[in-house]
Write a protein that holds these residues in place. Structure first.
Motif, PDB file in Angstrom:
ATOM      1  N   GLU A 575     -11.515 -56.990 -31.816  1.00  0.00           N
ATOM      2  CA  GLU A 575     -11.606 -55.649 -32.316  1.00  0.00           C
ATOM      3  C   GLU A 575     -11.193 -55.861 -33.812  1.00  0.00           C
ATOM      4  OE1 GLU A 575     -11.444 -52.608 -28.780  1.00  0.00           O
ATOM      5  OE2 GLU A 575      -9.507 -52.924 -29.923  1.00  0.00           O
ATOM      6  N   GLU A 576     -10.204 -56.122 -34.012  1.00  0.00           N
ATOM      7  CA  GLU A 576      -9.769 -56.278 -35.676  1.00  0.00           C
ATOM      8  C   GLU A 576     -10.510 -57.273 -36.337  1.00  0.00           C
ATOM      9  OE1 GLU A 576      -5.626 -57.804 -38.044  1.00  0.00           O
ATOM     10  OE2 GLU A 576      -5.572 -57.090 -36.075  1.00  0.00           O
ATOM     11  N   THR A 577     -10.985 -58.295 -36.060  1.00  0.00           N
ATOM     12  CA  THR A 577     -11.974 -58.985 -36.724  1.00  0.00           C
ATOM     13  C   THR A 577     -13.336 -58.294 -37.018  1.00  0.00           C
ATOM     14  OG1 THR A 577     -10.865 -61.225 -35.801  1.00  0.00           O
ATOM     15  CG2 THR A 577     -13.218 -61.073 -36.920  1.00  0.00           C
ATOM     16  N   ALA A 578     -13.855 -57.720 -36.050  1.00  0.00           N
ATOM     17  CA  ALA A 578     -14.988 -56.687 -36.125  1.00  0.00           C
ATOM     18  C   ALA A 578     -14.919 -55.890 -37.054  1.00  0.00           C
ATOM     19  CB  ALA A 578     -15.591 -56.659 -34.677  1.00  0.00           C
ATOM     20  N   TRP A 579     -13.703 -55.228 -36.974  1.00  0.00           N
ATOM     21  CA  TRP A 579     -13.391 -54.016 -37.746  1.00  0.00           C
ATOM     22  C   TRP A 579     -13.373 -54.177 -39.219  1.00  0.00           C
ATOM     23  CZ3 TRP A 579     -13.340 -48.986 -38.685  1.00  0.00           C
ATOM     24  CH2 TRP A 579     -12.641 -48.546 -39.571  1.00  0.00           C
ATOM     25  N   PHE A 580     -12.977 -55.465 -39.646  1.00  0.00           N
ATOM     26  CA  PHE A 580     -12.684 -55.637 -41.158  1.00  0.00           C
ATOM     27  C   PHE A 580     -14.270 -56.174 -41.327  1.00  0.00           C
ATOM     28  CE2 PHE A 580      -7.976 -56.028 -40.352  1.00  0.00           C
ATOM     29  CZ  PHE A 580      -7.796 -55.370 -41.454  1.00  0.00           C
ATOM     30  N   ILE A 581     -14.815 -56.987 -40.518  1.00  0.00           N
ATOM     31  CA  ILE A 581     -16.073 -57.167 -41.185  1.00  0.00           C
ATOM     32  C   ILE A 581     -16.971 -56.152 -41.493  1.00  0.00           C
ATOM     33  CG2 ILE A 581     -18.498 -58.347 -40.209  1.00  0.00           C
ATOM     34  CD1 ILE A 581     -16.463 -60.605 -38.634  1.00  0.00           C
ATOM     35  N   VAL A 582     -17.066 -55.167 -40.604  1.00  0.00           N
ATOM     36  CA  VAL A 582     -17.768 -53.751 -40.702  1.00  0.00           C
ATOM     37  C   VAL A 582     -17.334 -53.057 -41.760  1.00  0.00           C
ATOM     38  CG1 VAL A 582     -18.403 -51.538 -39.574  1.00  0.00           C
ATOM     39  CG2 VAL A 582     -18.311 -53.613 -38.338  1.00  0.00           C
ATOM     40  N   CYS A 583     -16.033 -53.189 -42.278  1.00  0.00           N
ATOM     41  CA  CYS A 583     -15.670 -52.355 -43.307  1.00  0.00           C
ATOM     42  C   CYS A 583     -15.897 -53.168 -44.516  1.00  0.00           C
ATOM     43  CB  CYS A 583     -14.113 -52.019 -43.331  1.00  0.00           C
ATOM     44  SG  CYS A 583     -13.470 -51.211 -41.982  1.00  0.00           S
ATOM     45  N   GLU A 584     -15.822 -54.400 -44.544  1.00  0.00           N
ATOM     46  CA  GLU A 584     -15.997 -55.104 -45.704  1.00  0.00           C
ATOM     47  C   GLU A 584     -17.625 -54.906 -45.883  1.00  0.00           C
ATOM     48  OE1 GLU A 584     -15.759 -57.567 -49.342  1.00  0.00           O
ATOM     49  OE2 GLU A 584     -14.338 -56.293 -47.916  1.00  0.00           O
ATOM     50  N   ALA A 585     -18.325 -55.053 -45.104  1.00  0.00           N
ATOM     51  CA  ALA A 585     -19.881 -54.930 -45.056  1.00  0.00           C
ATOM     52  C   ALA A 585     -20.455 -53.681 -45.665  1.00  0.00           C
ATOM     53  CB  ALA A 585     -20.415 -55.222 -43.771  1.00  0.00           C
ATOM     54  N   VAL A 586     -19.713 -52.767 -45.003  1.00  0.00           N
ATOM     55  CA  VAL A 586     -20.015 -51.244 -45.653  1.00  0.00           C
ATOM     56  C   VAL A 586     -19.713 -51.116 -46.953  1.00  0.00           C
ATOM     57  CG1 VAL A 586     -19.530 -48.937 -45.091  1.00  0.00           C
ATOM     58  CG2 VAL A 586     -19.978 -50.175 -43.384  1.00  0.00           C
ATOM     59  N   ALA A 587     -18.660 -51.580 -47.313  1.00  0.00           N
ATOM     60  CA  ALA A 587     -17.968 -51.439 -48.675  1.00  0.00           C
ATOM     61  C   ALA A 587     -18.877 -52.138 -49.748  1.00  0.00           C
ATOM     62  CB  ALA A 587     -16.683 -51.926 -48.845  1.00  0.00           C
ATOM     63  N   ASN A 588     -19.151 -53.634 -49.426  1.00  0.00           N
ATOM     64  CA  ASN A 588     -20.451 -53.998 -50.313  1.00  0.00           C
ATOM     65  C   ASN A 588     -21.713 -53.341 -50.424  1.00  0.00           C
ATOM     66  OD1 ASN A 588     -18.428 -56.135 -50.742  1.00  0.00           O
ATOM     67  ND2 ASN A 588     -19.220 -57.326 -48.917  1.00  0.00           N
ATOM     68  N   ALA A 589     -22.167 -52.882 -49.013  1.00  0.00           N
ATOM     69  CA  ALA A 589     -23.458 -52.139 -49.361  1.00  0.00           C
ATOM     70  C   ALA A 589     -23.171 -50.975 -50.202  1.00  0.00           C
ATOM     71  CB  ALA A 589     -23.764 -51.785 -47.915  1.00  0.00           C
ATOM     72  N   GLN A 590     -22.151 -50.326 -50.286  1.00  0.00           N
ATOM     73  CA  GLN A 590     -22.006 -49.136 -51.257  1.00  0.00           C
ATOM     74  C   GLN A 590     -21.988 -49.656 -52.609  1.00  0.00           C
ATOM     75  OE1 GLN A 590     -18.977 -47.205 -48.968  1.00  0.00           O
ATOM     76  NE2 GLN A 590     -20.102 -45.344 -49.134  1.00  0.00           N
ATOM     77  N   LYS A 591     -20.978 -50.506 -52.812  1.00  0.00           N
ATOM     78  CA  LYS A 591     -20.398 -51.006 -54.265  1.00  0.00           C
ATOM     79  C   LYS A 591     -21.622 -51.908 -54.832  1.00  0.00           C
ATOM     80  CE  LYS A 591     -16.720 -53.338 -56.674  1.00  0.00           C
ATOM     81  NZ  LYS A 591     -15.568 -53.852 -56.289  1.00  0.00           N
ATOM     82  N   HIS A 592     -21.902 -52.749 -54.018  1.00  0.00           N
ATOM     83  CA  HIS A 592     -23.097 -53.755 -54.688  1.00  0.00           C
ATOM     84  C   HIS A 592     -24.455 -53.591 -54.443  1.00  0.00           C
ATOM     85  CE1 HIS A 592     -19.312 -56.195 -55.867  1.00  0.00           C
ATOM     86  NE2 HIS A 592     -19.248 -56.355 -54.589  1.00  0.00           N
ATOM     87  N   GLY A 593     -24.772 -53.278 -53.223  1.00  0.00           N
ATOM     88  CA  GLY A 593     -26.138 -53.058 -53.053  1.00  0.00           C
ATOM     89  C   GLY A 593     -26.670 -51.507 -53.214  1.00  0.00           C
ATOM     90  N   HIS A 594     -25.595 -50.666 -53.662  1.00  0.00           N
ATOM     91  CA  HIS A 594     -26.023 -49.238 -53.761  1.00  0.00           C
ATOM     92  C   HIS A 594     -26.953 -48.823 -52.468  1.00  0.00           C
ATOM     93  CE1 HIS A 594     -24.537 -49.982 -57.844  1.00  0.00           C
ATOM     94  NE2 HIS A 594     -25.372 -50.796 -58.098  1.00  0.00           N
ATOM     95  N   ALA A 595     -26.586 -48.792 -51.362  1.00  0.00           N
ATOM     96  CA  ALA A 595     -27.332 -48.463 -50.278  1.00  0.00           C
ATOM     97  C   ALA A 595     -27.058 -47.025 -50.110  1.00  0.00           C
ATOM     98  CB  ALA A 595     -26.872 -49.269 -49.051  1.00  0.00           C
ATOM     99  N   HIS A 596     -28.373 -46.414 -49.361  1.00  0.00           N
ATOM    100  CA  HIS A 596     -27.973 -45.124 -49.121  1.00  0.00           C
ATOM    101  C   HIS A 596     -27.830 -44.506 -47.510  1.00  0.00           C
ATOM    102  CE1 HIS A 596     -29.675 -43.779 -53.058  1.00  0.00           C
ATOM    103  NE2 HIS A 596     -30.849 -44.528 -52.938  1.00  0.00           N
ATOM    104  N   THR A 597     -28.454 -45.859 -46.731  1.00  0.00           N
ATOM    105  CA  THR A 597     -28.237 -45.628 -45.262  1.00  0.00           C
ATOM    106  C   THR A 597     -27.917 -47.094 -44.789  1.00  0.00           C
ATOM    107  OG1 THR A 597     -30.015 -44.269 -45.084  1.00  0.00           O
ATOM    108  CG2 THR A 597     -29.477 -45.186 -43.149  1.00  0.00           C
TER     109      THR A 597
END
Length: 661
Positions: A575-597
């Motif tokens: 659960e911890e591994t999956a959580w950190f992967i999701v958090c980092e992926a979401v952060a990258n999508a906002q910060k670098h990909g400028h994602a809306h959804t």
């Protein structure tokens, strides 16, 4: 100059052949016996065509080499003999006295074979370099030329009986009492020309024994035709000393054609074919055929003598002899091939012997790359093996040590239909066919080396992953230490100073203000410490598991996250591994990909947790970037994998597969 001579030779040869052909047709139309049979006509045509084509090709491409000029001269001497014989036949046999000097022309025609022999002797002396092998052989070559001239001059003045159908024609130039001695001199000179031809052939044998490198390759063509030419030479002398039914022109023409093409290939295109292999295989199967026939005949005769000549016994003998010949064929072929390869194809034999020695060794002392370098004599040779990067999206090539190749690959090595290796080598050390044969012999060991290279790459990946995890843990501790120092620690220290100052002041208002400030600072510190703790393991993950933590993530302000979950009970570390992967992926999508959804999907199937994060951002994520590489390390740390690719909306999709059995 060269083009003019070639054109003149072609015109002369074509004209001579056409005239001879027309004359033969004329004789047939008036029911007269012709000079040549259809077989002899085509043999004559083969001689003229081969010498003309090869001579013209050599003159036009290498005008400075004497071989082309020699073959043009040989072609013209052969072609001119046809109209000479036709003229003398018409003027001295068909219609005596109808053509001037027909008898003299008949005598000249009887001597046209001498230039053939002399030119062939010079060709043998000067192949392939254009020069005789030594001064002694050069002297013999010049002596053969002089003997040829003497035989022609003495023959013109001698008195001898010509070959049929000119046996009744007398020599009009016979020099009275000197005609007999001149004829003896001519016969001796012709015999010496024949001896010179034998010595010229011997010079080729000596040249072959001394030759190295390119010259040896050139002379292999003569080694191929040596046995056929020897047999044809014997056949050429049989009709003159027996009642043989064939014309001596047939074996003579075959000799001229074989020598012509062998010389042309030796001088100009000796690398056109794998000549050592051709020679070795030709001799192998020729000798093998002789051995099989000898075994068959020997056993048949032996059993026939023992069992008698009855029908059943004869059939039994043939059957037994056939089985014995078949049984002896393959062992004999292997032994003959081995011995002949060692003699005529030494380079290939030695190279394959090196490879086989390595493959048969119980404990090889060198890797296959070093073995192939020794076999081909190429110290620059490099072998690279295919492997896949962790995300499965690309094929990379590595050497046996796991390092990147330094040379571009030139040859693919297959085992069956599977590409197992690529080899970079210097083509000056070995031809493509020869090198490929060596590589095929080493394919099994190269396949094993490829597996070891893949293992080396994986071990290197593990080492680097561990190093990155250790560095990440160190950085994380430093970050926590810095955050504690700059955040909650400073707030609590400032709060302590405020309380101390209020205590010293002693007024009630000051104490109330300090208490209120302390409450606010303590709350802020608690929030900071909670946020800091959530970076290690969020309270939402502890309280509600991965599903609750993802729901909490979706409720944050500024995020448009859709979640599809299908989860069961999972291990805390998973659960911890999956959580950190999701958090980092979401952060990258906002910060670098400028994602809306951002879409998050989790599912457990067949003891595997699949976590997919897709966004509609700008895409072009670098799978080897620092952040995504860290996510891959987290997935691999629990035995999983992570793939980065484009999403259907043009953004990025990160899919982690984590074993949860």
């Amino acid at each position: 100059m060269a083009r003019t001579v070639v054109a003149a030779a072609v015109v002369i040869n074509v004209t001579s052949f056409v005239l001879a052909l027309l004359y033969e047709s004329h004789l047939a139309s008036v029911d007269e016996v012709g000079l040549a049979t259809p077989v002899e006509i085509w043999v004559f045509f083969s001689m003229v065509a081969s010498t003309t084509v090869v001579g013209a090709s050599l003159v036009l491409s290498r005008a400075g080499h004497p071989m082309g000029w020699l073959f043009l001269a040989l072609g013209m001497s052969v072609s001119l003999s046809a109209p000479i014989d036709s003229y003398s036949y018409q003027g001295a046999i068909i219609a005596p006295g109808s053509l001037p000097v027909a008898s003299f022309v008949a005598v000249v025609g009887s001597l046209t074979f001498v230039p053939w022999l002399v030119i062939i002797a010079v060709v043998l002396h000067t192949t392939p370099s254009g020069r005789p092998l030594s001064r002694r052989f050069a002297f013999m070559m010049h002596l053969t030329i002089v003997a040829g001239l003497v035989s022609v001059v003495a023959g013109l003045g001698g008195d001898r009986t010509l070959d049929p159908p000119f046996d009744n024609v007398s020599n009009p130039l016979a020099v009275g009492p000197l005609a007999g001695p001149l004829q003896v001199l001519a016969a001796v000179a012709v015999a010496f020309v024949g001896l010179g031809l034998v010595i010229a052939a011997l010079s080729l044998v000596f040249r072959f024994r001394r030759a190295q490198g390119t010259e040896r390759l050139q002379l292999f063509w003569f080694a191929i035709i040596a046995l056929p030419v020897a047999a044809l030479t014997v056949a050429a002398f049989v009709p003159g000393h027996s009642d043989a039914a064939y014309s001596p022109l047939v074996p003579t023409g075959a000799i001229v054609v074989l020598i012509t093409f062998a010389t042309g290939l030796a001088v100009k295109r000796h690398r056109l074919y794998d000549v050592e292999r051709i020679l070795s295989r030709t001799l192998t199967y020729g000798l093998l055929s002789a051995i099989v026939v000898a075994v068959f005949v020997g056993i048949t005769v032996l059993l026939g003598a023992v069992l008698g000549r009855q029908g059943d016994a004869s059939q039994f003998s043939v059957a037994i002899a056939t089985l014995c010949a078949i049984a002896a064929a393959e062992p004999a072929r292997r032994r003959l091939q081995d011995r002949l390869d060692r003699r005529f194809d030494r380079h290939r034999y030695s190279a394959l012997a090196v490879v086989r020695s390595h493959l048969n060794a119980p404990e090889p002392v060198a890797d296959i790359e070093a073995v192939l370098r020794e076999a081909l004599g190429d110290e620059s040779l490099e072998i690279s093996y295919p492997t896949e990067v962790a995300d499965g999206a690309a094929c990379v090539w590595v050497r046996a040590t796991g390092r990147t190749p330094t040379l571009p690959a030139t040859t693919d090595v297959l085992r069956g239909d599977r590409l197992i290796a690529r080899v970079a080598y210097d083509h000056h050390h070995a031809g493509a066919e020869f090198a490929n044969e060596v590589f095929r012999a080493a394919a099994t060991e190269m396949d094993n080396a490829g597996l070891r290279a893949l293992l080396a790459v994986q071990l290197e990946e593990v080492r680097q992953s561990r190093a990155r995890l250790a560095a990440g843990q160190h950085d994380e501790r430093r970050r926590i230490e810095q955050n504690l120092h700059d955040g909650a620690q400073q707030r609590l220290l400032a709060l302590a100073l405020q309380f101390q100052a209020a205590t010293l002041d002693g007024t009630l208002d000051r104490l109330n203000d300090a208490v209120q400030l302390g409450v606010r600072e303590i709350r802020e510190s608690v929030l900071e410490l909670r946020a800091l703790a959530n970076g290690l393991r969020p309270s939402a993950l502890t309280d509600g598991g991965l599903a609750g933590a993802l729901d909490d993530l979706a409720d944050r302000d500024g995020l448009s996250v859709t979640i599809a979950q299908n989860l069961g009970d999972l291990r805390p570390d998973l659960e911890e591994t999956a959580w950190f992967i999701v958090c980092e992926a979401v952060a990258n999508a906002q910060k670098h990909g400028h994602a809306h959804t951002i879409g998050i999907a989790t599912e457990v199937n067949d003891d595997e947790l699949t976590v997919t994060v897709s966004d509609d951002g700008s895409g072009n994520a670098d799978p080897q970037g620092h952040g995504l590489r860290g996510l891959r390390d987290r997935a691999e740390a629990v035995g999983g994998s992570l793939i980065v690719g484009p999403s259907s909306s043009g953004g990025t999709t990160i899919r982690a597969s984590l074993p949860c059995g």
